[in-house]
Design a protein around this motif. Structure first.
Motif, short mmCIF file in Angstrom:
data_model
loop_
_atom_site.label_atom_id
_atom_site.label_comp_id
_atom_site.label_asym_id
_atom_site.label_seq_id
_atom_site.Cartn_x
_atom_site.Cartn_y
_atom_site.Cartn_z
N ALA A 124 0.87 -1.17 0.00
CA ALA A 124 0.00 0.00 0.00
C ALA A 124 0.91 1.22 0.00
N SER A 125 0.56 2.23 -0.80
CA SER A 125 1.40 3.42 -0.92
C SER A 125 0.55 4.67 -0.72
N THR A 126 1.06 5.59 0.09
CA THR A 126 0.33 6.81 0.42
C THR A 126 1.26 8.02 0.26
N ALA A 127 0.82 9.02 -0.49
CA ALA A 127 1.60 10.25 -0.63
C ALA A 127 1.48 11.06 0.66
N VAL A 128 2.61 11.60 1.11
CA VAL A 128 2.65 12.38 2.35
C VAL A 128 3.25 13.75 2.05
N HIS A 129 2.55 14.81 2.46
CA HIS A 129 3.02 16.17 2.23
C HIS A 129 3.49 16.76 3.56
N PHE A 130 4.74 17.24 3.56
CA PHE A 130 5.35 17.73 4.79
C PHE A 130 5.33 19.26 4.87
#
Length: 205
Positions: A124-130
């Motif tokens: 499972a892959s999730t984009a993360v914005h920092f």
């Protein structure tokens, strides 16, 4: 009913499962993650999950009716794999590279049905914005020790949550275990998701 065995020492994964009505047996795999190198981030996460699952599923103390779950997470930034930083200096460097940018958190999942020996696995892959955090915020965060032993040097369910401005994908996956993906793997192996709920959860439902 099958009993879920979590092949991970991660308290965040256990807490996520408990919140979903599943009280797993925790048996730490003891797999040396440094033994696997040279793979792209998503492949690395999946292979480590498979190794952890196999290491626990083959043990004599695993319940005979167990479904053994192995998980591993890595953060991908510019095609580079960012696992656990391990030291404050590395964690600071990571955050200086990550701030104001986006990465992809890959979590490998491998589920073994001990009675049948069948295995189902997927990523499972999730984009993360920092957030564009300051040097002072980075230093203070690293000083807490929280980011030293987690993939990508951050958590979304702890102190690091304030430094994540958004995600695209499954929130639980960023914590370390994707509940929707796990449900699909359970179904793939011929089981019914509610069968994993504790008796208390099932009764309350």
């Amino acid at each position: 009913m099958p009993r879920l065995v979590l092949a991970s020492a991660s308290p965040a994964r256990r807490t996520t499962l408990l919140g979903a009505g599943i009280d797993p047996v925790v048996i730490v795999s003891g797999v040396d993650e440094s033994q696997v190198t040279g793979l792209p981030p998503a492949e690395l996460a999946l292979q480590l999950a498979e190794l952890k699952c196999a290491a626990v599923a083959d043990r004599d103390d695993v319940p005979a009716d167990a479904l053994v779950l192995g998980c591993d997470s890595v953060l991908e930034l510019d095609g580079e794999t960012l696992g656990k930083p391990g030291s404050p200096d590395v964690a600071v460097q990571r955050w200086r590279a990550m701030r104001g940018r986006s990465g992809v958190l890959h979590s490998g999942h491998c589920l073994r049905d001990v009675p049948t020996g069948r295995t189902a696995a997927a990523n499972a892959s999730t984009a993360v914005h920092f957030a564009d955090v300051s040097d002072a915020e980075i230093e203070a965060y690293v000083a807490t020790g929280e980011p030293l032993h987690v993939a990508g040097a951050f958590t979304i369910d702890g102190l690091g949550g304030a430094f994540v401005t958004g995600i695209e994908g499954d929130h639980h996956n960023v914590v370390g275990v994707s509940l929707p993906l796990l449900r699909e793997l359970v179904r793939e192996l011929g089981h019914h998701w509610p069968d994993l709920w504790t008796e208390t959860t099932a009764a309350n439902g």
